[in-house]
Design a protein around this motif. Structure first.
Motif, PDB file in Angstrom:
ATOM      1  N   ASP A 179     -15.814 -40.035 -12.247  1.00 17.82           N
ATOM      2  CA  ASP A 179     -16.870 -39.148 -12.744  1.00 17.82           C
ATOM      3  C   ASP A 179     -17.633 -39.798 -13.887  1.00 17.82           C
ATOM      4  O   ASP A 179     -18.864 -39.715 -13.967  1.00 17.82           O
ATOM      5  N   VAL A 180     -16.903 -40.465 -14.782  1.00 18.01           N
ATOM      6  CA  VAL A 180     -17.555 -41.128 -15.913  1.00 18.01           C
ATOM      7  C   VAL A 180     -18.394 -42.301 -15.431  1.00 18.01           C
ATOM      8  O   VAL A 180     -19.494 -42.555 -15.938  1.00 18.01           O
ATOM      9  N   ALA A 181     -17.885 -43.041 -14.429  1.00 17.14           N
ATOM     10  CA  ALA A 181     -18.618 -44.196 -13.922  1.00 17.14           C
ATOM     11  C   ALA A 181     -19.917 -43.782 -13.251  1.00 17.14           C
ATOM     12  O   ALA A 181     -20.860 -44.576 -13.166  1.00 17.14           O
TER      13      ALA A 181
ATOM     14  N   PRO B  55     -25.914 -45.474 -17.802  1.00 15.49           N
ATOM     15  CA  PRO B  55     -25.935 -45.736 -19.252  1.00 15.49           C
ATOM     16  C   PRO B  55     -27.128 -45.118 -19.964  1.00 15.49           C
ATOM     17  O   PRO B  55     -27.021 -44.733 -21.128  1.00 15.49           O
ATOM     18  N   ILE B  56     -28.290 -45.011 -19.275  1.00 15.37           N
ATOM     19  CA  ILE B  56     -29.472 -44.463 -19.942  1.00 15.37           C
ATOM     20  C   ILE B  56     -29.283 -43.005 -20.330  1.00 15.37           C
ATOM     21  O   ILE B  56     -29.910 -42.503 -21.267  1.00 15.37           O
ATOM     22  N   ALA B  57     -28.361 -42.320 -19.628  1.00 11.03           N
ATOM     23  CA  ALA B  57     -28.133 -40.909 -19.935  1.00 11.03           C
ATOM     24  C   ALA B  57     -27.510 -40.718 -21.308  1.00 11.03           C
ATOM     25  O   ALA B  57     -27.574 -39.630 -21.874  1.00 11.03           O
ATOM     26  N   LEU B  58     -26.906 -41.754 -21.847  1.00 10.68           N
ATOM     27  CA  LEU B  58     -26.270 -41.640 -23.156  1.00 10.68           C
ATOM     28  C   LEU B  58     -27.237 -41.904 -24.303  1.00 10.68           C
ATOM     29  O   LEU B  58     -26.873 -41.744 -25.463  1.00 10.68           O
ATOM     30  N   SER B  59     -28.480 -42.302 -23.980  1.00 13.69           N
ATOM     31  CA  SER B  59     -29.448 -42.611 -25.033  1.00 13.69           C
ATOM     32  C   SER B  59     -30.715 -41.782 -24.956  1.00 13.69           C
ATOM     33  O   SER B  59     -31.408 -41.630 -25.956  1.00 13.69           O
ATOM     34  N   ILE B  60     -31.052 -41.255 -23.779  1.00 12.65           N
ATOM     35  CA  ILE B  60     -32.275 -40.464 -23.672  1.00 12.65           C
ATOM     36  C   ILE B  60     -32.089 -39.139 -24.406  1.00 12.65           C
ATOM     37  O   ILE B  60     -30.981 -38.615 -24.521  1.00 12.65           O
ATOM     38  N   PRO B  61     -33.177 -38.570 -24.932  1.00 10.09           N
ATOM     39  CA  PRO B  61     -33.063 -37.285 -25.637  1.00 10.09           C
ATOM     40  C   PRO B  61     -32.616 -36.173 -24.703  1.00 10.09           C
ATOM     41  O   PRO B  61     -32.907 -36.183 -23.508  1.00 10.09           O
TER      42      PRO B  61
ATOM     43  N   THR C 144     -24.064 -33.053 -25.531  1.00  8.36           N
ATOM     44  CA  THR C 144     -25.278 -33.667 -26.076  1.00  8.36           C
ATOM     45  C   THR C 144     -24.927 -35.023 -26.677  1.00  8.36           C
ATOM     46  O   THR C 144     -23.763 -35.305 -26.961  1.00  8.36           O
ATOM     47  N   ASN C 145     -25.964 -35.830 -26.872  1.00  6.56           N
ATOM     48  CA  ASN C 145     -25.754 -37.138 -27.495  1.00  6.56           C
ATOM     49  C   ASN C 145     -26.444 -37.251 -28.851  1.00  6.56           C
ATOM     50  O   ASN C 145     -26.560 -38.339 -29.398  1.00  6.56           O
ATOM     51  N   GLY C 146     -26.919 -36.140 -29.377  1.00  2.10           N
ATOM     52  CA  GLY C 146     -27.523 -36.134 -30.705  1.00  2.10           C
ATOM     53  C   GLY C 146     -29.006 -36.403 -30.735  1.00  2.10           C
ATOM     54  O   GLY C 146     -29.658 -36.163 -31.747  1.00  2.10           O
ATOM     55  N   ALA C 147     -29.580 -36.919 -29.640  1.00  2.00           N
ATOM     56  CA  ALA C 147     -31.024 -37.177 -29.578  1.00  2.00           C
ATOM     57  C   ALA C 147     -31.700 -36.019 -28.864  1.00  2.00           C
ATOM     58  O   ALA C 147     -31.210 -35.531 -27.845  1.00  2.00           O
ATOM     59  N   THR C 148     -32.840 -35.564 -29.387  1.00  2.00           N
ATOM     60  CA  THR C 148     -33.504 -34.404 -28.806  1.00  2.00           C
ATOM     61  C   THR C 148     -34.997 -34.444 -29.090  1.00  2.00           C
ATOM     62  O   THR C 148     -35.454 -35.065 -30.061  1.00  2.00           O
ATOM     63  N   PHE C 149     -35.753 -33.777 -28.220  1.00  2.00           N
ATOM     64  CA  PHE C 149     -37.188 -33.577 -28.436  1.00  2.00           C
ATOM     65  C   PHE C 149     -37.461 -32.347 -29.291  1.00  2.00           C
ATOM     66  O   PHE C 149     -38.613 -32.092 -29.640  1.00  2.00           O
TER      67      PHE C 149
ATOM     68  N   PHE D 127     -39.126 -28.751  -9.410  1.00  2.00           N
ATOM     69  CA  PHE D 127     -37.954 -28.154 -10.051  1.00  2.00           C
ATOM     70  C   PHE D 127     -37.447 -26.907  -9.331  1.00  2.00           C
ATOM     71  O   PHE D 127     -36.508 -26.271  -9.809  1.00  2.00           O
ATOM     72  N   ASP D 128     -38.086 -26.549  -8.239  1.00  2.00           N
ATOM     73  CA  ASP D 128     -37.603 -25.387  -7.503  1.00  2.00           C
ATOM     74  C   ASP D 128     -36.186 -25.645  -7.008  1.00  2.00           C
ATOM     75  O   ASP D 128     -35.851 -26.746  -6.556  1.00  2.00           O
ATOM     76  N   ILE D 129     -35.360 -24.625  -7.082  1.00  2.75           N
ATOM     77  CA  ILE D 129     -33.936 -24.789  -6.754  1.00  2.75           C
ATOM     78  C   ILE D 129     -33.741 -25.130  -5.283  1.00  2.75           C
ATOM     79  O   ILE D 129     -32.723 -25.733  -4.904  1.00  2.75           O
ATOM     80  N   ASN D 130     -34.698 -24.792  -4.425  1.00  5.06           N
ATOM     81  CA  ASN D 130     -34.553 -25.088  -2.995  1.00  5.06           C
ATOM     82  C   ASN D 130     -34.614 -26.584  -2.715  1.00  5.06           C
ATOM     83  O   ASN D 130     -34.045 -27.057  -1.732  1.00  5.06           O
ATOM     84  N   PHE D 131     -35.305 -27.351  -3.566  1.00  4.90           N
ATOM     85  CA  PHE D 131     -35.378 -28.794  -3.367  1.00  4.90           C
ATOM     86  C   PHE D 131     -34.092 -29.487  -3.801  1.00  4.90           C
ATOM     87  O   PHE D 131     -33.770 -30.570  -3.308  1.00  4.90           O
ATOM     88  N   ASN D 132     -33.374 -28.899  -4.742  1.00  2.00           N
ATOM     89  CA  ASN D 132     -32.060 -29.396  -5.169  1.00  2.00           C
ATOM     90  C   ASN D 132     -32.107 -30.882  -5.539  1.00  2.00           C
ATOM     91  O   ASN D 132     -31.284 -31.693  -5.109  1.00  2.00           O
ATOM     92  N   LEU D 133     -33.095 -31.267  -6.367  1.00  2.00           N
ATOM     93  CA  LEU D 133     -33.189 -32.655  -6.803  1.00  2.00           C
ATOM     94  C   LEU D 133     -32.088 -32.991  -7.795  1.00  2.00           C
ATOM     95  O   LEU D 133     -31.579 -32.120  -8.503  1.00  2.00           O
ATOM     96  N   ALA D 134     -31.717 -34.263  -7.827  1.00  2.00           N
ATOM     97  CA  ALA D 134     -30.727 -34.716  -8.805  1.00  2.00           C
ATOM     98  C   ALA D 134     -31.279 -34.527 -10.209  1.00  2.00           C
ATOM     99  O   ALA D 134     -32.481 -34.643 -10.460  1.00  2.00           O
ATOM    100  N   ARG D 135     -30.390 -34.260 -11.166  1.00  2.00           N
ATOM    101  CA  ARG D 135     -30.841 -33.942 -12.515  1.00  2.00           C
ATOM    102  C   ARG D 135     -31.453 -35.151 -13.209  1.00  2.00           C
ATOM    103  O   ARG D 135     -32.303 -34.997 -14.083  1.00  2.00           O
ATOM    104  N   ILE D 136     -31.038 -36.352 -12.829  1.00  2.00           N
ATOM    105  CA  ILE D 136     -31.676 -37.536 -13.401  1.00  2.00           C
ATOM    106  C   ILE D 136     -33.139 -37.593 -12.964  1.00  2.00           C
ATOM    107  O   ILE D 136     -34.045 -37.878 -13.761  1.00  2.00           O
TER     108      ILE D 136
END
Length: 676
Positions: free
Chosen positions: A19-21, A25-31, A58-63, A537-546
C-alpha cells in the motif's frame, strides 16, 4: 446493548508495504495531500453503526491560507470600493461625474470574479482536496464567515433538522450510502461471518487471531501519549458537528463549506446575516463620511464648497450605495435561497429563504423594469429586413476569430472587414419620438434615479443591467436548484455561460476598456474552462484521485490568474480614479504622470459619446493642371494654283533660288518647302 453501560474499543488499521509503495513520491510534497482513514464501530446485535472515527492524512503543505490571502484580498477590495466611491461623489456636473465613474473599476465586477471562484464549489461533484483548500481563501467574499456565536444562534433556529448532505453528494456521519463520499453499505459489511473477517485482518500482521490480544499489541497502543493524564485516553481530534460531512470528504457545497466549519444547512442564514451586516456597514460609512465632511468644513479644515453636491444629496447617495450592494449580492442571495429550497432543511429557515427570494427577485425585477420603461416609453420598436455578416477578424491580436455585424451598421464603421458569409435576418431597433432628446447619460434626472444601475454601461448599452440580472438569476437556479445532479449543473451551466460569453463579446457593454477586458474575456473564459474541467469530478467517472488532483491544480492555475489580473485591475483603477478626482487641478503628483493623465482624459472624451469613428475619405490624388484639349504640332503649306502662274506671283514675295531651272516663291509669313 445497554445505553447506561460504557464500552471501550481499540484497534489497529494495518497498512502493508504494498500500500505504501503505491503512493507516488510527489504525493508527499504537493499541497493538500489527500489521505483518509475511517474506523467505524458496529453493534453485531443490531447491525448498526454506533461509533465512527475519521482521520485525514496531511503533509503540512496546503493552498489554504485564509488569514494571509483573505486579508490581502480584503485590502484590495477596500481600495476598489474607495476608488469607485470617490469618482461617484466628486464633482457637481452629473454627466462629467458619470463619465469618470464609468471608467473606474466596478466593485460589481470584482465580486463577480470572487463569487465565481468560491461558488464553483457548489457543483455537486467529488472535489479533490486541493480545490476546497484554495477556495477557502475566498470564502469571506461569498458571505461564508465563521462565527461561533452566529452559528450557535442559527443552530437554535434550525433545531435538529440539519438536512441531508447526501443531496449534494456527500455522506455525513452515520450515513449508510455506499455511492457517496464517506458512505458505506451495511450489507457489504455483514455478508460474511465475523470470524472470517477477524482471521483475514489478523493474517495481514502475520499473526494468529488469538495474537490480537497479545501483550505486545497492548504495549504498542500504550506508547501513545494520553490526551488527559488524569482521566485517561478519550480521543484525539474533535467530534464532527451535525450537518458536516466526514473529514476528508469534499463533495458538493457541503464539502466546500466544511473548510469553514459551516454546515450546509446553515449556509443560507450565514450568508444572509452577513449580507445584512454589510448593508448596514455601507450605509453607516456613507453617512459617517458626510458628517465628517461637515465637521471639517465647520472647523475650516476644508473649503466650504468642497463636495457640496454630495453633502446636499447624501441621503440619495446612501440609497444608491445600498441598492448597488443589493445588485452586487444578487447572485449570492438567489443561489443560497434556491439551495435552501433544494436542501430541505428547517421549515423556519426555508420560510425566511422564500421571503428573501421574493423580495430580491421581484423587487429588483420591478425596479429594473421601471428603469427601462421610464426611458423607452417615449418611443417604439420597429422591425426591418437586414442581413447578418460573418466578418473575419482576430482576437488577442493573433487568434483567428469571427465577428457578427448587421449590414445596416457596417457602413457606420470606419474599417469594414471582409465578410466570410452572410444570412438574411430581421433587425429590431428603437425609434425615439423625439429625435432631439438628450441621450441617457446626459439626462441628469435619469442618472440621479437609476445611475446605480446604468452609469457604467455604454450609451447604446445602458439597458444591459436588465440582461445581467436575468443571467445571474439563471446561474443561481442551476447552481442551487440542480444541487445533487452534477451533470445537469455542469452541462446546463456550460450552455448558459457559453451563450453569455458570446453575447457579452458581441455587446461589449461597459464603457471602460478594462472592465470589458476583465468581464468579457478573462472572466468568461474562466467560467467556461472551469465548468468543462469540473465535469471530470463526477462520481460516475470514478477517476483516480491523483488524476483529479492534477485537474484541480489546473483549475487553481486558471482561477489564480483570474484573481491576480483582478488585483492588478484594482491597482490600475485606483490610479485612474486618482486622476479623475484631480481633474480640476493644473498638475498632479508625481508630475511624471501628467502625460498619462492627459491621454486618459482624451480617451474619456473619445469613448463617452459611444459613436462609431467618422469614416475618413480616401486621400485624393492631385489633379493635373488644365490644358487645351488640342495642340498644334506643326503647320505645312500645300501648293496652290497660283504658285504655277507666273503672272499671279506677288511682286512683294521673295524668291529663293534652290537650284538651276527651279524657283519657288513664298509669301511673307509662309513656310517654304522644297522638293528635290
Amino acid at each position: 446493548m445497554n445505553r447506561s453501560v460504557p464500552i471501550e474499543a481499540n484497534g489497529i488499521i494495518p497498512v502493508s508495504q504494498s500500500d505504501v509503495a503505491g503512493i507516488p513520491p510527489i504525493a508527499l510534497s504537493i499541497p493538500d495531500f489527500e489521505g483518509q482513514a475511517i474506523l467505524r464501530i458496529f453493534a453485531n446485535s443490531t447491525e448498526t453503526e454506533i461509533g465512527c472515527y475519521s482521520a485525514v492524512v496531511t503533509n503540512g503543505a496546503t493552498f489554504s491560507h485564509p488569514s494571509a490571502v483573505g486579508s490581502v484580498i480584503g485590502v484590495f477590495i477596500i481600495i476598489a470600493i474607495a476608488a469607485s466611491f470617490a469618482t461617484a461623489v466628486y464633482g457637481n456636473h452629473i454627466p462629467t461625474t458619470r463619465t469618470h465613474y464609468a471608467h473606474s473599476l466596478s466593485v460589481l465586477v470584482v465580486f463577480s470574479v470572487f463569487h465565481h471562484i468560491f461558488y464553483t464549489g457548489a457543483l455537486s461533484v467529488n472535489w479533490p482536496s486541493v480545490l476546497p483548500a484554495f477556495w477557502s481563501n475566498f470564502a469571506w467574499t461569498g458571505g461564508m464567515i465563521y462565527s461561533e456565536s452566529m452559528q450557535n444562534s442559527i443552530n437554535q433556529l434550525i433545531g435538529s433538522n440539519k438536512g441531508n448532505t447526501s443531496i449534494v453528494g456527500a455522506a455525513g456521519s452515520g450515513s449508510a450510502a455506499d455511492d457517496l463520499g464517506g458512505g458505506f453499505e451495511i450489507s457489504q459489511i455483514y455478508k460474511r461471518s465475523f470470524p472470517h473477517v477477524l482471521r483475514r485482518g489478523a493474517s495481514l500482521f502475520g499473526h494468529q487471531p488469538a495474537d490480537l490480544h497479545a501483550p505486545k499489541v497492548e504495549e504498542h497502543l500504550a506508547k501513545r501519549a494520553l490526551a488527559n493524564t488524569t482521566e485517561g485516553y478519550n480521543w484525539y481530534g474533535y467530534p464532527v458537528k451535525p450537518g458536516l460531512p466526514l473529514p476528508g470528504n469534499f463533495s458538493g457545497l457541503a464539502g466546500t463549506l466544511s473548510e469553514e466549519n459551516i454546515p450546509a444547512s446553515n449556509a443560507f442564514m450565514t450568508g444572509f446575516l452577513w449580507f445584512l451586516i454589510l448593508i448596514a456597514v455601507i450605509a453607516a460609512c456613507v453617512a459617517a463620511f458626510k458628517w465628517t465632511l461637515e465637521a471639517l468644513v465647520k472647523y475650516k479644515r476644508i473649503e466650504e464648497n468642497r463636495l457640496s453636491y454630495f453633502r446636499d444629496h447624501w441621503i440619495g447617495f446612501v440609497g444608491a450605495a445600498v441598492l448597488r450592494t443589493v445588485v452586487i449580492g444578487f447572485f449570492m442571495i438567489m443561489f443560497l435561497a434556491v439551495f435552501q429550497f433544494t436542501y430541505k432543511g428547517s421549515a423556519g429557515v426555508t420560510a425566511i429563504a422564500a421571503i428573501v427570494f421574493m423580495l430580491f427577485s421581484l423587487g429588483l425585477s420591478l425596479v429594473a423594469g421601471y428603469a427601462v420603461y421610464s426611458r423607452l416609453r417615449y418611443g417604439c420598436y420597429a422591425v426591418k429586413r437586414d442581413r447578418l455578416h460573418f466578418e473575419a477578424s482576430k482576437t488577442i491580436g493573433f487568434v483567428p476569430w469571427v465577428k457578427l455585424a448587421y449590414e445596416s451598421r457596417r457602413s457606420e464603421n470606419a474599417q469594414q472587414r471582409a465578410s466570410v458569409a452572410s444570412i438574411p435576418c430581421w433587425s429590431i431597433y428603437y425609434v425615439d419620438e423625439d429625435s432631439q432628446r438628450i441621450h441617457v447619460h446626459e439626462d441628469q434626472d435619469y442618472v440621479e434615479k437609476f445611475g446605480w444601475l446604468s452609469a457604467r454601461f455604454r450609451r447604446t448599452r445602458w439597458w444591459f443591467f436588465a440582461l445581467w440580472l436575468v443571467y445571474e438569476f439563471v446561474r443561481a437556479c442551476f447552481y442551487g436548484g440542480a444541487a445533487g445532479h452534477a451533470m445537469t449543473q455542469v452541462f446546463g451551466l456550460m450552455v448558459v455561460e457559453f451563450i453569455a460569453l458570446i453575447t457579452i463579446i458581441k455587446l461589449r457593454p461597459f464603457e471602460g476598456a478594462r472592465l470589458n477586458a476583465l468581464m468579457v474575456y478573462v472572466l468568461g473564459f474562466s467560467k467556461v474552462a472551469t465548468l468543462a474541467l469540473s465535469a471530470a469530478f463526477d462520481i460516475n467517472f470514478n477517476l483516480a484521485r491523483i488524476t483529479t488532483t492534477v485537474i484541480g491544480v489546473v483549475i487553481i492555475v486558471i482561477q489564480g490568474i483570474l484573481a491576480i489580473l483582478t488585483l492588478v485591475a484594482i491597482v490600475v483603477g485606483a490610479i485612474s480614479s486618482y486622476m479623475s478626482v484631480t481633474r480640476n487641478r493644473e498638475a498632479i503628483k508625481p508630475r511624471s504622470w501628467e502625460p498619462f493623465r492627459q491621454r486618459y482624459f482624451s480617451h474619456l472624451e473619445k469613448t463617452a459619446p459611444d459613436v462609431p469613428p467618422v469614416k475618413e475619405p480616401p486621400p485624393s490624388t492631385p489633379e493635373p493642371p488644365k490644358e487645351p484639349y488640342f495642340r498644334v504640332a506643326s503647320v505645312r503649306r500645300e501648293p496652290k494654283i497660283e504658285d504655277d502662274d507666273p503672272d499671279a506671283i506677288d511682286p512683294n514675295s521673295s524668291r529663293n533660288s534652290l537650284g538651276p531651272g527651279r524657283v519657288v516663291g513664298s509669301r511673307p509669313g509662309s513656310r517654304a518647302q522644297t522638293r528635290s
